[in-house]
Design a protein around this motif. Structure first.
Motif, PDB file in Angstrom:
ATOM      1  N   UNK A 106       0.811  -1.215   0.000  1.00  0.00           N
ATOM      2  CA  UNK A 106       0.000   0.000   0.000  1.00  0.00           C
ATOM      3  C   UNK A 106       0.849   1.271   0.000  1.00  0.00           C
ATOM      4  N   UNK A 107       2.149   1.128  -0.246  1.00  0.00           N
ATOM      5  CA  UNK A 107       3.035   2.290  -0.275  1.00  0.00           C
ATOM      6  C   UNK A 107       2.755   3.151  -1.504  1.00  0.00           C
ATOM      7  N   UNK A 108       2.981   4.454  -1.357  1.00  0.00           N
ATOM      8  CA  UNK A 108       2.883   5.375  -2.488  1.00  0.00           C
ATOM      9  C   UNK A 108       4.267   5.989  -2.736  1.00  0.00           C
ATOM     10  N   UNK A 109       4.561   6.387  -3.985  1.00  0.00           N
ATOM     11  CA  UNK A 109       5.892   6.935  -4.276  1.00  0.00           C
ATOM     12  C   UNK A 109       6.093   8.347  -3.754  1.00  0.00           C
ATOM     13  N   UNK A 110       5.001   9.086  -3.589  1.00  0.00           N
ATOM     14  CA  UNK A 110       5.102  10.463  -3.093  1.00  0.00           C
ATOM     15  C   UNK A 110       3.766  10.894  -2.517  1.00  0.00           C
ATOM     16  N   UNK A 111       3.828  11.707  -1.461  1.00  0.00           N
ATOM     17  CA  UNK A 111       2.607  12.257  -0.876  1.00  0.00           C
ATOM     18  C   UNK A 111       2.080  13.380  -1.767  1.00  0.00           C
ATOM     19  N   UNK A 112       0.756  13.562  -1.741  1.00  0.00           N
ATOM     20  CA  UNK A 112       0.116  14.608  -2.532  1.00  0.00           C
ATOM     21  C   UNK A 112      -0.869  15.389  -1.674  1.00  0.00           C
ATOM     22  N   UNK A 113      -1.025  16.655  -2.006  1.00  0.00           N
ATOM     23  CA  UNK A 113      -2.005  17.494  -1.326  1.00  0.00           C
ATOM     24  C   UNK A 113      -3.319  17.477  -2.115  1.00  0.00           C
ATOM     25  N   UNK A 114      -4.382  17.118  -1.434  1.00  0.00           N
ATOM     26  CA  UNK A 114      -5.731  17.171  -2.000  1.00  0.00           C
ATOM     27  C   UNK A 114      -5.845  16.606  -3.420  1.00  0.00           C
ATOM     28  N   UNK A 115      -5.452  15.334  -3.627  1.00  0.00           N
ATOM     29  CA  UNK A 115      -5.607  14.731  -4.949  1.00  0.00           C
ATOM     30  C   UNK A 115      -7.079  14.472  -5.248  1.00  0.00           C
ATOM     31  N   UNK A 116      -7.425  14.092  -6.476  1.00  0.00           N
ATOM     32  CA  UNK A 116      -8.819  13.721  -6.753  1.00  0.00           C
ATOM     33  C   UNK A 116      -9.287  12.650  -5.773  1.00  0.00           C
ATOM     34  N   UNK A 117     -10.455  12.865  -5.187  1.00  0.00           N
ATOM     35  CA  UNK A 117     -11.005  11.911  -4.212  1.00  0.00           C
ATOM     36  C   UNK A 117     -12.141  11.110  -4.807  1.00  0.00           C
ATOM     37  N   UNK A 118     -12.679  10.203  -4.013  1.00  0.00           N
ATOM     38  CA  UNK A 118     -13.828   9.449  -4.470  1.00  0.00           C
ATOM     39  C   UNK A 118     -14.949  10.432  -4.826  1.00  0.00           C
ATOM     40  N   UNK A 119     -15.669  10.163  -5.904  1.00  0.00           N
ATOM     41  CA  UNK A 119     -16.688  11.121  -6.372  1.00  0.00           C
ATOM     42  C   UNK A 119     -17.817  11.308  -5.377  1.00  0.00           C
ATOM     43  N   UNK A 120     -18.482  12.429  -5.511  1.00  0.00           N
ATOM     44  CA  UNK A 120     -19.620  12.726  -4.662  1.00  0.00           C
ATOM     45  C   UNK A 120     -20.746  11.713  -4.920  1.00  0.00           C
ATOM     46  N   UNK A 121     -21.498  11.435  -3.859  1.00  0.00           N
ATOM     47  CA  UNK A 121     -22.585  10.462  -3.984  1.00  0.00           C
ATOM     48  C   UNK A 121     -23.761  11.085  -4.715  1.00  0.00           C
TER      49      UNK A 121
END
Length: 326
Positions: free
Chosen positions: A311-326
């Motif tokens: 579950x590792x990521x190569x780099x942290x990101x600020x406010x990436x695209x999130x799960x879409x609104x319901x």
């Protein structure tokens, strides 16, 4: 909690069979592993559920620490909201039933170290976690929080792990792979009620029905012990849940295996992130701290000790695209 006691009993059984061997050979850098497991299903290594975690630590980075706003870190402490509900290996109580341990606490420790602050874990319920971060009572939340577009309206996020769901089956069963909806047609499956994974499962089942395939028979259980017993007895064919918890189950029992991993949003990738109040100016320092520990290797060592290297990521990101609104 009953869940914690169950996992500790299972962990103790495993530890007794491995401690003598591991004591002779040690571990890298003399760091005792909290969990070392093969996600495909074989149990290995030692599970440390004692209060003395000997956490992996990081060095202060002055340039990053200088970015912390004056409203954050009161009294030299990073006040971290973390779930107290108990979900190994994410966040749960140690053998003393007081000390909070798990991968979330370990990642929070690394961030506090980089920022030059003392870690102050403040346990709370999942529901209250969002309130204490929004009010500023806690500086940040580390609690397996998925980035969503709705949450981004109120909070800022710095990512640190892939959000993934897994399929758990009997180790000696006939199921070897679950990758797509057709793979579960006609199976007896258990999932947590009201969860994101339930929504994914229902979408897969609807796709199968539309394609003329056999429907899934869904069974709900109140706690992990119930679904584990049902799985081992053959009453259900598979369980669908958060991959970290499943990896832990696999490691401590040795009787099940993970045969498929899908993104946290099902068809949509998702990320786990540290959450802070929107607009308070802290997210940049958080993100830089996470990238610092990714770069120095301490982040990877923390994930590995809890069996979550995948579950590792190569780099942290600020406010990436999130799960879409319901």
């Amino acid at each position: 909690m009953p869940r914690n006691r169950l996992f500790r009993r299972l962990a103790s059984v495993l530890a007794l069979t491995t401690l003598l061997t591991l004591a002779a050979c040690g571990s890298p850098d003399d760091e005792p592993a909290a969990l070392a497991a093969d996600p495909s299903g074989s149990a290995a290594a030692v599970i440390n559920t004692s209060p003395d975690q000997k956490r992996i630590r990081a060095q202060k980075v002055d340039a990053v620490a200088a970015k912390v706003p004056p409203t954050i870190g009161a009294g030299g402490k990073l006040r971290v909201g973390i779930s107290a509900e108990g979900s190994p290996p994410l966040a749960f109580r140690a053998d003393d039933d007081r000390t909070l341990i798990g991968v979330e606490a370990d990642i929070a420790q690394l961030v506090a170290d980089v920022l030059g602050l003392e870690l102050d874990l403040q346990p709370t319920s999942w529901e209250n976690l969002f309130l204490v971060v929004r009010s500023g009572q806690n500086d940040v939340g580390f609690s397996n929080i998925t980035v969503t577009e709705e949450r981004k309206d109120i909070y800022d996020f710095a990512t640190y792990r892939v959000d993934s769901l897994g399929w758990e089956v009997k180790a000696d069963g006939k199921i070897s792979k679950i990758e797509k909806p057709a793979d579960i047609a006609g199976l007896n499956v258990s999932v947590g009620s009201g969860t994101n994974q339930e929504q994914v499962l229902l979408r897969w089942d609807a796709q199968n029905k539309a394609a003329g395939l056999a429907p899934v028979n869904i069974t709900y259980y109140q706690n992990p012990a119930d679904y584990q017993l049902a799985l081992l007895s053959g009453r259900i064919d598979a369980y669908f849940g958060p991959n970290p918890a499943l990896a832990y189950h696999v490691a401590v029992s040795g009787k099940t295996k993970i045969v498929g991993i899908v993104p946290g949003g099902g068809e949509v990738p998702a990320q786990i992130a540290a959450m802070t109040k929107k607009g308070n100016g802290f997210v940049e320092a958080l993100n830089d701290a996470l990238n610092a520990v990714i770069k120095d290797g301490s982040y990877a060592r923390v994930l590995s000790r809890w069996g979550l290297a995948s579950e590792a990521i190569p780099a942290a990101q600020i406010n990436p695209p999130g799960l879409p609104r319901k």
